[in-house]
Design an enzyme around this catalytic site. Structure first.
Site, PDB file in Angstrom:
ATOM      1  N   GLU A 180      41.172 -57.109  29.441  1.00 50.19           N
ATOM      2  CA  GLU A 180      41.147 -57.881  28.061  1.00 50.19           C
ATOM      3  C   GLU A 180      40.964 -59.980  28.577  1.00 50.19           C
ATOM      4  O   GLU A 180      41.638 -59.577  29.579  1.00 50.19           O
ATOM      5  CB  GLU A 180      42.111 -58.888  26.707  1.00 50.19           C
ATOM      6  CG  GLU A 180      41.762 -59.390  26.241  1.00 50.19           C
ATOM      7  CD  GLU A 180      43.154 -59.746  25.366  1.00 50.19           C
ATOM      8  OE1 GLU A 180      43.416 -60.425  24.381  1.00 50.19           O
ATOM      9  OE2 GLU A 180      43.917 -58.472  25.352  1.00 50.19           O
ATOM     10  N   PRO A 189      31.715 -62.118  19.968  1.00 52.62           N
ATOM     11  CA  PRO A 189      30.776 -63.282  19.379  1.00 52.62           C
ATOM     12  C   PRO A 189      30.543 -64.526  20.369  1.00 52.62           C
ATOM     13  O   PRO A 189      31.909 -64.798  20.603  1.00 52.62           O
ATOM     14  CB  PRO A 189      31.735 -63.256  18.272  1.00 52.62           C
ATOM     15  CG  PRO A 189      32.686 -62.748  18.655  1.00 52.62           C
ATOM     16  CD  PRO A 189      32.659 -61.749  19.393  1.00 52.62           C
ATOM     17  N   ASN A 190      29.502 -65.137  20.233  1.00 50.78           N
ATOM     18  CA  ASN A 190      29.661 -67.165  20.627  1.00 50.78           C
ATOM     19  C   ASN A 190      29.468 -67.231  21.863  1.00 50.78           C
ATOM     20  O   ASN A 190      29.321 -68.000  22.117  1.00 50.78           O
ATOM     21  CB  ASN A 190      30.815 -67.758  19.944  1.00 50.78           C
ATOM     22  CG  ASN A 190      30.533 -67.899  18.417  1.00 50.78           C
ATOM     23  OD1 ASN A 190      29.043 -67.436  17.691  1.00 50.78           O
ATOM     24  ND2 ASN A 190      31.589 -67.833  18.175  1.00 50.78           N
ATOM     25  N   ALA A 214      36.293 -64.759  19.486  1.00 52.11           N
ATOM     26  CA  ALA A 214      37.203 -64.683  18.425  1.00 52.11           C
ATOM     27  C   ALA A 214      37.561 -62.602  17.647  1.00 52.11           C
ATOM     28  O   ALA A 214      38.671 -63.237  17.038  1.00 52.11           O
ATOM     29  CB  ALA A 214      36.034 -65.561  17.268  1.00 52.11           C
ATOM     30  N   HIS A 260      39.944 -63.831  28.265  1.00 52.01           N
ATOM     31  CA  HIS A 260      39.409 -65.106  27.632  1.00 52.01           C
ATOM     32  C   HIS A 260      39.594 -66.428  29.268  1.00 52.01           C
ATOM     33  O   HIS A 260      40.629 -66.438  30.091  1.00 52.01           O
ATOM     34  CB  HIS A 260      40.055 -65.726  27.022  1.00 52.01           C
ATOM     35  CG  HIS A 260      41.190 -64.671  25.781  1.00 52.01           C
ATOM     36  ND1 HIS A 260      40.275 -64.626  25.002  1.00 52.01           N
ATOM     37  CD2 HIS A 260      41.704 -63.458  25.721  1.00 52.01           C
ATOM     38  CE1 HIS A 260      40.045 -63.632  23.943  1.00 52.01           C
ATOM     39  NE2 HIS A 260      41.070 -62.407  24.415  1.00 52.01           N
ATOM     40  N   ILE A 261      38.387 -67.264  28.781  1.00 58.85           N
ATOM     41  CA  ILE A 261      38.157 -67.784  29.270  1.00 58.85           C
ATOM     42  C   ILE A 261      38.921 -69.276  29.741  1.00 58.85           C
ATOM     43  O   ILE A 261      39.487 -70.024  30.886  1.00 58.85           O
ATOM     44  CB  ILE A 261      36.818 -68.743  29.413  1.00 58.85           C
ATOM     45  CG1 ILE A 261      35.598 -67.727  29.871  1.00 58.85           C
ATOM     46  CG2 ILE A 261      36.576 -69.962  30.215  1.00 58.85           C
ATOM     47  CD1 ILE A 261      34.333 -67.785  28.925  1.00 58.85           C
ATOM     48  N   SER A 262      39.686 -69.719  28.306  1.00 60.18           N
ATOM     49  CA  SER A 262      40.550 -70.387  28.164  1.00 60.18           C
ATOM     50  C   SER A 262      41.938 -69.774  27.845  1.00 60.18           C
ATOM     51  O   SER A 262      42.001 -68.797  27.846  1.00 60.18           O
ATOM     52  CB  SER A 262      40.348 -71.800  27.334  1.00 60.18           C
ATOM     53  OG  SER A 262      40.239 -70.737  25.864  1.00 60.18           O
ATOM     54  N   TYR A 314      34.621 -74.573  27.762  1.00 57.42           N
ATOM     55  CA  TYR A 314      34.700 -73.276  28.203  1.00 57.42           C
ATOM     56  C   TYR A 314      33.954 -73.314  29.478  1.00 57.42           C
ATOM     57  O   TYR A 314      33.934 -72.663  30.121  1.00 57.42           O
ATOM     58  CB  TYR A 314      33.634 -72.493  27.465  1.00 57.42           C
ATOM     59  CG  TYR A 314      34.714 -72.333  25.630  1.00 57.42           C
ATOM     60  CD1 TYR A 314      35.592 -70.978  26.231  1.00 57.42           C
ATOM     61  CD2 TYR A 314      34.595 -72.620  25.285  1.00 57.42           C
ATOM     62  CE1 TYR A 314      36.154 -70.477  24.730  1.00 57.42           C
ATOM     63  CE2 TYR A 314      35.116 -71.843  23.865  1.00 57.42           C
ATOM     64  CZ  TYR A 314      36.161 -71.766  23.790  1.00 57.42           C
ATOM     65  OH  TYR A 314      36.501 -70.804  22.864  1.00 57.42           O
ATOM     66  N   ARG A 354      28.119 -74.725  24.391  1.00 59.17           N
ATOM     67  CA  ARG A 354      28.954 -74.479  23.305  1.00 59.17           C
ATOM     68  C   ARG A 354      30.696 -74.761  24.050  1.00 59.17           C
ATOM     69  O   ARG A 354      31.749 -75.047  24.616  1.00 59.17           O
ATOM     70  CB  ARG A 354      29.863 -73.065  22.648  1.00 59.17           C
ATOM     71  CG  ARG A 354      30.841 -73.034  21.868  1.00 59.17           C
ATOM     72  CD  ARG A 354      31.112 -71.775  21.254  1.00 59.17           C
ATOM     73  NE  ARG A 354      32.578 -71.888  20.872  1.00 59.17           N
ATOM     74  CZ  ARG A 354      32.813 -70.666  20.635  1.00 59.17           C
ATOM     75  NH1 ARG A 354      32.619 -70.197  21.460  1.00 59.17           N
ATOM     76  NH2 ARG A 354      34.400 -70.878  19.660  1.00 59.17           N
ATOM     77  N   ARG A 409      45.003 -68.682  17.943  1.00 61.37           N
ATOM     78  CA  ARG A 409      44.918 -67.709  18.591  1.00 61.37           C
ATOM     79  C   ARG A 409      45.729 -67.423  19.557  1.00 61.37           C
ATOM     80  O   ARG A 409      45.426 -66.455  20.463  1.00 61.37           O
ATOM     81  CB  ARG A 409      43.995 -69.244  19.922  1.00 61.37           C
ATOM     82  CG  ARG A 409      42.469 -69.421  18.772  1.00 61.37           C
ATOM     83  CD  ARG A 409      42.003 -70.470  20.272  1.00 61.37           C
ATOM     84  NE  ARG A 409      40.732 -71.534  19.029  1.00 61.37           N
ATOM     85  CZ  ARG A 409      39.393 -70.316  18.738  1.00 61.37           C
ATOM     86  NH1 ARG A 409      39.089 -69.803  19.720  1.00 61.37           N
ATOM     87  NH2 ARG A 409      38.829 -71.937  18.757  1.00 61.37           N
ATOM     88  N   ASN A 416      35.599 -59.552  26.735  1.00 64.43           N
ATOM     89  CA  ASN A 416      36.457 -60.690  26.768  1.00 64.43           C
ATOM     90  C   ASN A 416      35.593 -60.449  24.820  1.00 64.43           C
ATOM     91  O   ASN A 416      34.611 -61.211  24.991  1.00 64.43           O
ATOM     92  CB  ASN A 416      35.488 -61.817  26.429  1.00 64.43           C
ATOM     93  CG  ASN A 416      35.331 -63.237  26.138  1.00 64.43           C
ATOM     94  OD1 ASN A 416      35.930 -63.716  25.218  1.00 64.43           O
ATOM     95  ND2 ASN A 416      35.526 -64.216  27.075  1.00 64.43           N
ATOM     96  N   ARG A 429      46.159 -72.779  23.139  1.00 69.00           N
ATOM     97  CA  ARG A 429      45.102 -74.197  22.466  1.00 69.00           C
ATOM     98  C   ARG A 429      46.130 -73.931  20.351  1.00 69.00           C
ATOM     99  O   ARG A 429      46.989 -73.659  20.416  1.00 69.00           O
ATOM    100  CB  ARG A 429      44.238 -72.998  22.427  1.00 69.00           C
ATOM    101  CG  ARG A 429      43.062 -72.977  23.980  1.00 69.00           C
ATOM    102  CD  ARG A 429      41.882 -72.707  23.394  1.00 69.00           C
ATOM    103  NE  ARG A 429      40.472 -73.347  23.291  1.00 69.00           N
ATOM    104  CZ  ARG A 429      39.291 -72.218  22.305  1.00 69.00           C
ATOM    105  NH1 ARG A 429      39.491 -71.683  23.134  1.00 69.00           N
ATOM    106  NH2 ARG A 429      39.205 -73.340  21.650  1.00 69.00           N
TER     107      ARG A 429
END
Length: 153
Positions: A104, A10-11, A82, A106-108, A23, A18, A117, A79, A113
């Site tokens: 898995e 999602p997103n 959320a 994740h960009i960040s 990101y 965004r 998360r 990825n 964070r």
């Protein structure tokens, strides 16, 4: 030609617009093009899928498990967005199609964070995890799957 699957949750369709401070400016279309080109350079075909719907991602994982069993697919880069922090169903789907390797991504750096998360329901089922390297993490995951497949013969 064997395939590597790229799944985005999602997103991630909003990449490039965004929260660019988190990101970056790279769009999902850019990520998919780069992933496809990297896969081709390594002698593989890439398939890309993004959904904001958990069930659609589960369906893709189930199908990937079947394709892995037939030798058509060497693994998946995922990825989960959320859903990482909320989805037992995605964990169950990945566990249910073992030995399909899922990396898995994740960009960040999710661990730098917000506290919510820091926990991933996906990580215990993943073959590996790459976080915090921006969109380069997708290429890193793809290369890891290729090395893993070569090592397994």
């Amino acid at each position: 030609m064997k395939t590597i699957l790229l799944l985005n949750g999602p997103n991630l369709n909003l990449l490039g617009t965004r929260e660019p401070g988190v990101y970056g400016a790279t769009t999902l279309a850019d990520v998919e093009t780069q992933f496809t080109e990297s896969a081709q350079a390594l002698g593989f075909k890439a398939e890309c899928f993004q959904s904001n719907h958990e069930g659609a991602l589960i369906d893709q994982i189930h199908a990937a498990g079947q394709r892995f069993a037939t030798g058509d697919l060497i693994g998946a880069v995922f990825n989960p967005g959320a859903f990482t922090h909320t989805s037992v169903a995605l964990f169950d789907a990945i566990q249910g199609v073992k030995p399909l390797p899922v990396v898995e991504v994740h960009i960040s750096n999710v661990h730098a964070r917000e506290a919510f998360r820091h926990h991933s329901y996906i990580s215990p089922a993943a073959a590996g995890i790459i976080v915090g390297f921006g969109t380069d993490g997708y290429r890193m995951a793809l290369e890891a799957l290729v090395r893993r497949a070569a090592a397994k013969g």
